[in-house]
Design an enzyme around this catalytic site. Structure first.
Site, PDB file in Angstrom:
ATOM      1  N   SER A  49       0.794  -1.229   0.000  1.00  0.00           N
ATOM      2  CA  SER A  49       0.000   0.000   0.000  1.00  0.00           C
ATOM      3  C   SER A  49       0.826   1.278   0.000  1.00  0.00           C
ATOM      4  O   SER A  49       0.316   2.334  -0.353  1.00  0.00           O
ATOM      5  CB  SER A  49      -0.922   0.015   1.216  1.00  0.00           C
ATOM      6  OG  SER A  49      -0.166  -0.094   2.405  1.00  0.00           O
ATOM      7  N   HIS A 106      -0.633   4.856   7.121  1.00  0.00           N
ATOM      8  CA  HIS A 106      -0.099   5.485   5.909  1.00  0.00           C
ATOM      9  C   HIS A 106       0.108   6.991   6.045  1.00  0.00           C
ATOM     10  O   HIS A 106      -0.738   7.681   6.617  1.00  0.00           O
ATOM     11  CB  HIS A 106      -1.069   5.247   4.743  1.00  0.00           C
ATOM     12  CG  HIS A 106      -1.406   3.803   4.543  1.00  0.00           C
ATOM     13  ND1 HIS A 106      -2.563   3.240   5.010  1.00  0.00           N
ATOM     14  CD2 HIS A 106      -0.707   2.817   3.953  1.00  0.00           C
ATOM     15  CE1 HIS A 106      -2.583   1.944   4.699  1.00  0.00           C
ATOM     16  NE2 HIS A 106      -1.465   1.654   4.062  1.00  0.00           N
ATOM     17  N   ASP A 163      -3.887   7.859   7.943  1.00  0.00           N
ATOM     18  CA  ASP A 163      -4.638   6.929   8.785  1.00  0.00           C
ATOM     19  C   ASP A 163      -3.667   6.273   9.764  1.00  0.00           C
ATOM     20  O   ASP A 163      -2.586   6.815  10.003  1.00  0.00           O
ATOM     21  CB  ASP A 163      -5.423   5.927   7.933  1.00  0.00           C
ATOM     22  CG  ASP A 163      -4.521   5.096   7.026  1.00  0.00           C
ATOM     23  OD1 ASP A 163      -3.293   5.041   7.284  1.00  0.00           O
ATOM     24  OD2 ASP A 163      -5.033   4.492   6.061  1.00  0.00           O
TER      25      ASP A 163
END
Ligand SMILES: *[C@@H]1O[C@H](CO)[C@@H](O)[C@H](O)[C@H]1NC(C)=O
Ligand SMILES: *[C@@H]1O[C@H](CO)[C@@H](O)[C@H](O)[C@H]1NC(C)=O
Ligand SMILES: *[C@@H]1O[C@H](CO)[C@@H](O)[C@H](O)[C@H]1NC(C)=O
Ligand SMILES: *[C@@H]1O[C@H](CO)[C@@H](O)[C@H](O)[C@H]1NC(C)=O
Ligand SMILES: *[C@@H]1O[C@H](CO)[C@@H](O)[C@H](O)[C@H]1NC(C)=O
Length: 351
Positions: free
Chosen positions: A44, A328, A325
């Site tokens: 991610s 990240h 978040d």
């Protein structure tokens, strides 16, 4: 390119130059210039839209509100590491593998095979692990979408941000087995890096693990004020083994093809910026505190209840936060990481 195509293109460029009023040029395979393509593998921290829409938070509000302005598959409010690296190389962000058919024209900038939630081994996320991601590139070579010769003008970014370790903790509670598991992760990563090199890619940058113990998911219990030192010492072991593996790969291939992108020191550098340079932007008020959080531990950024009611809060200004978040960075966070001397110095070796 066969002759009719060439004629068609020439005619097209002729028309284009009539309408645009300036000379068009076809740039093809001149290896004296910078890299032409970027191939991306991993998770991610690098994904720009491969995860399935139905599964991933990256396709839900409020992800993407800064860039491109709506959810579009990035695990951030905006741009991520891949975008900054492409910008550095002066090419467009390569398209996600999943969208290669829809956005075919952009395969010339390379391709992004990174899937959020994945690792070198299988994780709880049902998306392709790194070996399978490399198979996808191999398949495109077999299908002549890319040639080995063209890959010589390309670089690769490999992101491994720790999903193997979260998965290990979730499925295997043995703390005693952890160091051995770290060894097997780095060994598998080394095999993967070698395979990417064998496809012909000229330079390969692999990320060191960021300080996992400083991610908001670890610091929440400590009021986002203190990192978890136990976790960071496991990260140290991973990063030491990674540097060893990269040195061995350069020796084995008699090259300087492999380099480490030191996200560990880059993150720390940003965390410490406020003290080091109180006046100069970008600094983050409390760099460990995220912008977007669930209203309770049962919810996360992007959660809604069965009636569609939001179960998260978003800070007023994402640009004022390092973390988006609980895992990240924000776009501004990635910009700060990208701008650190340690990352800039590594990027200079990339081409
Ligand atoms: C990666 O996924 C493939 C396909 O599911 C699987 O066969 C392979 O064993 C996995 N590789 C690793 C290193 O876990
Ligand atoms: C690509 O071709 C090679 C050689 O023919 C073959 O060994 C390999 O399995 C193929 N890979 C994929 C992913 O199709
Ligand atoms: C779990 O840990 C044990 C050692 O404590 C190890 O032998 C085993 O391979 C681990 N399992 C997985 C799935 O990593
Ligand atoms: C730090 O992380 C370890 C490993 O995940 C965990 O067992 C420990 O409880 C954490 N410590 C604190 C203070 O949160
Ligand atoms: C490695 O590169 C050097 C310098 O180009 C060359 O002299 C040497 O023979 C190479 N060694 C191997 C094992 O390829």
């Amino acid at each position: 390119m066969d002759t009719p195509n060439l004629l068609a293109s020439l005619f097209f460029f002729f028309l284009l130059s009539l309408f645009s009023g300036h000379q068009q040029q076809v740039v093809e395979g001149s290896s004296g210039l910078g890299p032409k393509m970027l191939f991306v593998f991993g998770d991610s921290y690098a994904d720009t839209g491969n995860n399935r829409k139905a599964l991933a938070s990256s396709w839900k509000l409020p992800y993407g509100i800064t860039f491109p302005g709506k959810p579009a598959g990035r695990f951030s409010d905006g741009r991520v590491l891949t975008d900054y690296l492409a910008g550095y190389l002066r090419i467009k962000t390569p398209i996600p593998y999943r969208w290669r058919k829809q956005l075919g024209g952009r395969v010339k900038y390379g391709m992004n095979f990174a899937y959020g939630g994945t690792g070198v081994f299988d994780t709880l996320v049902p998306e392709p692990n790194m070996s399978t991601q490399i198979d996808f590139l191999q398949q495109l070579l077999n299908d002549s979408v890319y040639s080995k010769r063209a890959l010589k003008t390309s670089v690769a970014l490999v992101s491994l941000a720790g999903n193997d370790y979260s998965n290990y903790l979730a499925t295997n509670a043995s703390a005693a087995g952890f160091p051995a598991f770290i060894g097997s992760v780095v060994n598998q990563l080394k095999v993967n890096l070698k395979r990417i090199h064998n496809t012909g890619v000229r330079k390969i940058a692999v990320s060191a693990l960021q300080p996992l113990g400083c991610l908001p998911r670890s610091t929440a219990l400590l009021a986002f004020e203190q990192c978890n030192g136990t976790e960071n010492s496991l990260v140290d072991l991973h990063n030491q083994l990674l540097v060893q593996a990269v040195n061995e790969l350069n020796k084995e291939t008699n090259s300087s093809s492999f380099l480490v992108l030191d996200l560990y020191n880059a993150f720390w550098n940003v965390f410490n910026q406020k003290e080091a340079r109180p006046a100069s932007p970008p600094t983050f008020e409390n760099p460990l505190e995220p912008c977007c959080v669930g209203v309770s531990a049962a919810f996360s950024c992007g959660s809604v209840d069965e009636n569609g009611v939001k179960k998260y809060t978003v800070c007023l200004n994402p640009r004022s936060k390092f973390f988006w978040d609980t895992v990240h960075p924000t776009e501004e966070g990635w910009r700060a990481v990208y701008s650190t001397p340690v990352v800039q110095n590594s990027l200079k070796q990339l081409w």
